[in-house]
Write a protein that holds these residues in place. Structure first.
Motif, PDB file in Angstrom:
ATOM      1  N   GLY A 263      12.549  16.437  -5.837  1.00  0.00           N
ATOM      2  CA  GLY A 263      11.519  15.835  -4.978  1.00  0.00           C
ATOM      3  C   GLY A 263      10.268  15.570  -5.784  1.00  0.00           C
ATOM      4  N   PHE A 264       9.637  14.441  -5.500  1.00  0.00           N
ATOM      5  CA  PHE A 264       8.349  14.122  -6.132  1.00  0.00           C
ATOM      6  C   PHE A 264       7.320  14.149  -5.008  1.00  0.00           C
ATOM      7  CE2 PHE A 264       5.047  11.268  -7.687  1.00  0.00           C
ATOM      8  CZ  PHE A 264       4.848  11.761  -8.967  1.00  0.00           C
ATOM      9  N   PHE A 265       6.331  15.022  -5.128  1.00  0.00           N
ATOM     10  CA  PHE A 265       5.357  15.255  -4.048  1.00  0.00           C
ATOM     11  C   PHE A 265       3.943  14.910  -4.499  1.00  0.00           C
ATOM     12  CE2 PHE A 265       7.885  18.067  -1.185  1.00  0.00           C
ATOM     13  CZ  PHE A 265       8.982  18.303  -2.001  1.00  0.00           C
ATOM     14  N   SER A 266       3.154  14.296  -3.619  1.00  0.00           N
ATOM     15  CA  SER A 266       1.734  14.102  -3.940  1.00  0.00           C
ATOM     16  C   SER A 266       0.871  14.874  -2.956  1.00  0.00           C
ATOM     17  CB  SER A 266       1.358  12.616  -3.895  1.00  0.00           C
ATOM     18  OG  SER A 266       1.649  12.060  -2.633  1.00  0.00           O
ATOM     19  N   PHE A 267      -0.214  15.421  -3.476  1.00  0.00           N
ATOM     20  CA  PHE A 267      -1.241  16.091  -2.670  1.00  0.00           C
ATOM     21  C   PHE A 267      -2.546  15.446  -3.115  1.00  0.00           C
ATOM     22  CE2 PHE A 267       2.258  18.931  -3.397  1.00  0.00           C
ATOM     23  CZ  PHE A 267       2.460  19.532  -2.175  1.00  0.00           C
ATOM     24  N   ILE A 268      -3.426  15.176  -2.165  1.00  0.00           N
ATOM     25  CA  ILE A 268      -4.661  14.492  -2.556  1.00  0.00           C
ATOM     26  C   ILE A 268      -5.754  15.521  -2.839  1.00  0.00           C
ATOM     27  CG2 ILE A 268      -6.287  12.658  -1.931  1.00  0.00           C
ATOM     28  CD1 ILE A 268      -3.331  11.713  -2.002  1.00  0.00           C
ATOM     29  N   GLY A 269      -6.390  15.394  -4.009  1.00  0.00           N
ATOM     30  CA  GLY A 269      -7.492  16.296  -4.354  1.00  0.00           C
ATOM     31  C   GLY A 269      -8.779  15.806  -3.705  1.00  0.00           C
ATOM     32  N   GLY A 270      -9.764  16.678  -3.563  1.00  0.00           N
ATOM     33  CA  GLY A 270     -11.048  16.283  -2.970  1.00  0.00           C
ATOM     34  C   GLY A 270     -10.938  16.136  -1.466  1.00  0.00           C
ATOM     35  N   ILE A 271     -11.915  15.451  -0.899  1.00  0.00           N
ATOM     36  CA  ILE A 271     -11.940  15.305   0.564  1.00  0.00           C
ATOM     37  C   ILE A 271     -11.225  14.020   0.969  1.00  0.00           C
ATOM     38  CG2 ILE A 271     -13.449  15.047   2.595  1.00  0.00           C
ATOM     39  CD1 ILE A 271     -13.632  17.810   1.333  1.00  0.00           C
ATOM     40  N   LEU A 272     -10.310  14.169   1.908  1.00  0.00           N
ATOM     41  CA  LEU A 272      -9.553  13.006   2.394  1.00  0.00           C
ATOM     42  C   LEU A 272     -10.097  12.636   3.763  1.00  0.00           C
ATOM     43  CD1 LEU A 272      -7.132  11.364   1.440  1.00  0.00           C
ATOM     44  CD2 LEU A 272      -5.642  12.977   2.582  1.00  0.00           C
ATOM     45  N   GLN A 273     -10.424  11.360   3.942  1.00  0.00           N
ATOM     46  CA  GLN A 273     -10.848  10.960   5.286  1.00  0.00           C
ATOM     47  C   GLN A 273     -10.203   9.649   5.702  1.00  0.00           C
ATOM     48  OE1 GLN A 273     -15.087  10.970   5.314  1.00  0.00           O
ATOM     49  NE2 GLN A 273     -15.295   9.280   3.864  1.00  0.00           N
ATOM     50  N   VAL A 274     -10.130   9.465   6.998  1.00  0.00           N
ATOM     51  CA  VAL A 274      -9.499   8.264   7.559  1.00  0.00           C
ATOM     52  C   VAL A 274     -10.338   7.047   7.148  1.00  0.00           C
ATOM     53  CG1 VAL A 274      -8.880   7.098   9.700  1.00  0.00           C
ATOM     54  CG2 VAL A 274      -8.704   9.598   9.562  1.00  0.00           C
ATOM     55  N   PRO A 275      -9.718   5.992   6.585  1.00  0.00           N
ATOM     56  CA  PRO A 275     -10.469   4.777   6.270  1.00  0.00           C
ATOM     57  C   PRO A 275     -11.127   4.224   7.542  1.00  0.00           C
ATOM     58  CG  PRO A 275      -8.260   4.667   5.327  1.00  0.00           C
ATOM     59  CD  PRO A 275      -8.297   5.869   6.221  1.00  0.00           C
ATOM     60  N   GLU A 276     -12.367   3.773   7.425  1.00  0.00           N
ATOM     61  CA  GLU A 276     -13.083   3.327   8.637  1.00  0.00           C
ATOM     62  C   GLU A 276     -12.380   2.140   9.300  1.00  0.00           C
ATOM     63  OE1 GLU A 276     -16.928   2.705   6.881  1.00  0.00           O
ATOM     64  OE2 GLU A 276     -16.444   0.640   6.279  1.00  0.00           O
ATOM     65  N   GLU A 277     -11.644   1.366   8.497  1.00  0.00           N
ATOM     66  CA  GLU A 277     -10.914   0.211   9.051  1.00  0.00           C
ATOM     67  C   GLU A 277      -9.814   0.652  10.023  1.00  0.00           C
ATOM     68  OE1 GLU A 277     -11.585   0.854   5.945  1.00  0.00           O
ATOM     69  OE2 GLU A 277     -12.104  -0.945   4.792  1.00  0.00           O
ATOM     70  N   LEU A 278      -9.405   1.924   9.958  1.00  0.00           N
ATOM     71  CA  LEU A 278      -8.326   2.387  10.845  1.00  0.00           C
ATOM     72  C   LEU A 278      -8.873   3.062  12.107  1.00  0.00           C
ATOM     73  CD1 LEU A 278      -5.697   3.757   8.259  1.00  0.00           C
ATOM     74  CD2 LEU A 278      -5.879   1.471   9.238  1.00  0.00           C
ATOM     75  N   VAL A 279     -10.195   2.944  12.290  1.00  0.00           N
ATOM     76  CA  VAL A 279     -10.826   3.543  13.473  1.00  0.00           C
ATOM     77  C   VAL A 279     -11.521   2.437  14.262  1.00  0.00           C
ATOM     78  CG1 VAL A 279     -12.522   5.248  14.267  1.00  0.00           C
ATOM     79  CG2 VAL A 279     -11.281   5.640  12.123  1.00  0.00           C
ATOM     80  N   ASP A 280     -11.240   2.354  15.552  1.00  0.00           N
ATOM     81  CA  ASP A 280     -11.983   1.422  16.408  1.00  0.00           C
ATOM     82  C   ASP A 280     -11.935   1.962  17.839  1.00  0.00           C
ATOM     83  OD1 ASP A 280      -9.456   0.733  17.462  1.00  0.00           O
ATOM     84  OD2 ASP A 280      -9.217  -0.892  16.007  1.00  0.00           O
ATOM     85  N   ASN A 281     -12.420   1.173  18.788  1.00  0.00           N
ATOM     86  CA  ASN A 281     -12.471   1.670  20.169  1.00  0.00           C
ATOM     87  C   ASN A 281     -11.095   2.053  20.703  1.00  0.00           C
ATOM     88  OD1 ASN A 281     -15.158   1.392  20.228  1.00  0.00           O
ATOM     89  ND2 ASN A 281     -15.178  -0.627  21.253  1.00  0.00           N
ATOM     90  N   LYS A 282     -10.088   1.259  20.328  1.00  0.00           N
ATOM     91  CA  LYS A 282      -8.737   1.548  20.813  1.00  0.00           C
ATOM     92  C   LYS A 282      -8.111   2.724  20.077  1.00  0.00           C
ATOM     93  CE  LYS A 282      -6.814  -2.791  21.417  1.00  0.00           C
ATOM     94  NZ  LYS A 282      -5.920  -3.604  20.848  1.00  0.00           N
ATOM     95  N   ASN A 283      -8.569   2.961  18.839  1.00  0.00           N
ATOM     96  CA  ASN A 283      -8.042   4.050  18.009  1.00  0.00           C
ATOM     97  C   ASN A 283      -9.184   4.953  17.534  1.00  0.00           C
ATOM     98  OD1 ASN A 283      -5.129   3.002  17.536  1.00  0.00           O
ATOM     99  ND2 ASN A 283      -6.444   1.265  17.023  1.00  0.00           N
TER     100      ASN A 283
END
Ligand SMILES: O=C(O)CCC(=O)C(=O)O
Ligand SMILES: [Fe+2]
Length: 317
Positions: A263-283
Motif C-alpha cells: 500500500g502507498f499511503f499519503s498523510f498531509i503535514g501541517g494544517i489541512l482545511q477545506v478549500p473555500e471553493e468547496l464551501v457555499d450556502n448549499k454546502n
C-alpha cells in the motif's frame, strides 16, 4: 446499490492533463470516490507491462523479508501509527506488516533494507524491486489526486500544496492462511486515517470494501488492477463530498495461499482545511481545519469510534 466496484481504465492519453479525455476520466474517478470512497484503476498496457515486470519479483522478495527472524523484523520501529513493524496481534494473527516512511523514494527503501540485511549492506534486488513497484503506486496516487482537484475545478496550486506537504508511507503486508480453528480475519475493518491510499496485491483475494449502504464487495485482484481508497482526511478536505469506506481483509475459505499487498499511503503535514471553493450556502463548512498527523495520534490513542467516521468526532462541525 450497484454491487460492483467502479473500474476506470487509465491510459497515457486519458491520464494526461489537457487531453480531450482527461476531463471525463477525472470526473468518473471523482464520482467513484464520492459514491464508494474507492475506485479500481486498470492501468493501460504500458503501465501494466511495467507492473507485470516488477510484479513477479515483488511478491517473491516480500516472502523473503517476512521470513526474517522476528527480532530482526522488530528492529523496524516508528512512533507513528501503522509505520514500523506490526504483527502478532492476538485478534488478527494472520497479519504482519512493515510501514516504511518515504517508501516511494530510493533512500527510504534503501535505509529499510540496510536495517533488515545489515551484513550485506542491504539487499539490492529487494531495494530495486520494491522501489519500482512503490514508484508505480506513487505515480498512480498523484494522478488520482490531480484528477480530483481538477474535477472540482480547483486551481493546480491545491494539488501542488497537497503533494508538497504530504508524508508518504509504503506498507508491505503479509497475510498467512488461517490454521484450523483460527479466525479468518486478516485485517479488521477500518477506515484509512490519511488522505489517499493505493493498493496493489498478489492474486489472492480477501480485500473487501463496504458500500455506504452496508454491502461488502470483494476486490478482484489482477496484476494490472490497483485499488485507490480515500482516507478520512480526504473526506474532511473535500467538505464531506468524498466518502471514506470501511474495508477489511478476510481469508477466504478456498484461498489457502499467502496474500501479499503493498500500500502507498499519503498523510498531509501541517494544517489541512477545506478549500473555500468547496464551501457555499448549499454546502456549509462541515470540518474545522485540522492536522492529519495529530488526527493519527488521536486514533492511535483510541480516540473516536471505530465504525463511524473518527474524523467527524475529531473535527466535524
Ligand atoms: O492488504 C490490503 O489489501 C489492505 C490493507 C489496508 O487496508 C491497510 O493497510 O490500511
Ligand atoms: Fe486500510
Amino acid at each position: 446499490m450497484d454491487s460492483k466496484l467502479h473500474i476506470v481504465q487509465l491510459t497515457e492519453a486519458n491520464s494526461t492533463l489537457g487531453t480531450t479525455s482527461w476531463k471525463s476520466t477525472s470526473d468518473s474517478v471523482r464520482r467513484a470516490l464520492e459514491l464508494h470512497g474507492c475506485v479500481v484503476v486498470d492501468y493501460d498496457n504500458v503501465h501494466a507491462a511495467a507492473a507485470a515486470a516488477v510484479e513477479g519479483g515483488v511478491f517473491g522478495v516480500l516472502k523473503e523479508v517476512f521470513g526474517l527472524p522476528l527480532e530482526t523484523k522488530m528492529k523496524h520501529k516508528s512512533g507513528l501509527l501503522g509505520f514500523g513493524y506490526e504483527g502478532n496481534y492476538p485478534e488478527m494473527p494472520l497479519f504482519q506488516c512493515f510501514g516504511i516512511e518515504d517508501g516511494g523514494t530510493h533512500q527510504g527503501i534503501k535505509d529499510f533494507t540496510t536495517l533488515m540485511w545489515p551484513h550485506h549492506h542491504g539487499h539490492d534486488i529487494f531495494c530495486e524491486t520494491i522501489h519500482s513497484y512503490s514508484n508505480l503506486l506513487s505515480e498512480l496516487h498523484n494522478t488520482v489526486m490531480k484528477m480530483v482537484v481538477s474535477s472540482y475545478g480547483l486551481d493546480d496550486k491545491y494539488y501542488d500544496n497537497l503533494v508538497d506537504s504530504s508524508l508518504y508511507m509504503t506498507r508491505l503486508i503479509e497475510y498467512r492462511p488461517p490454521g484450523e480453528n483460527e479466525s479468518d480475519i486478516g485485517l479488521q475493518s477500518h477506515r484509512d486515517k490519511g488522505f489517499l491510499t493505493v493498493i496493489g496485491t498478489n492474486e489472492v483475494r480477501g480485500l473487501q470494501i463496504e458500500t455506504p449502504g452496508g454491502e461488502w464487495i470483494d476486490f478482484e485482484p489482477s496484476p494490472s488492477k490497483f485499488l485507490v481508497l480515500a482516507g478520512e482526511a480526504f473526506m474532511a478536505w473535500s467538505n464531506g463530498r468524498i466518502y471514506s469506506p470501511l474495508h477489511r481483509v478476510v481469508a477466504r475459505g478456498a484461498e489457502m495461499e499467502i496474500r501479499y499487498s503493498v500500500g502507498f499511503f499519503s498523510f498531509i503535514g501541517g494544517i489541512l482545511q477545506v478549500p473555500e471553493e468547496l464551501v457555499d450556502n448549499k454546502n456549509p463548512l462541515k470540518f474545522k481545519p485540522f492536522n492529519n498527523l495529530e488526527f493519527l495520534e488521536y486514533c492511535k490513542n483510541g480516540g473516536g469510534p471505530t465504525t463511524e467516521s473518527a474524523i467527524i468526532t475529531y473535527c466535524g462541525i
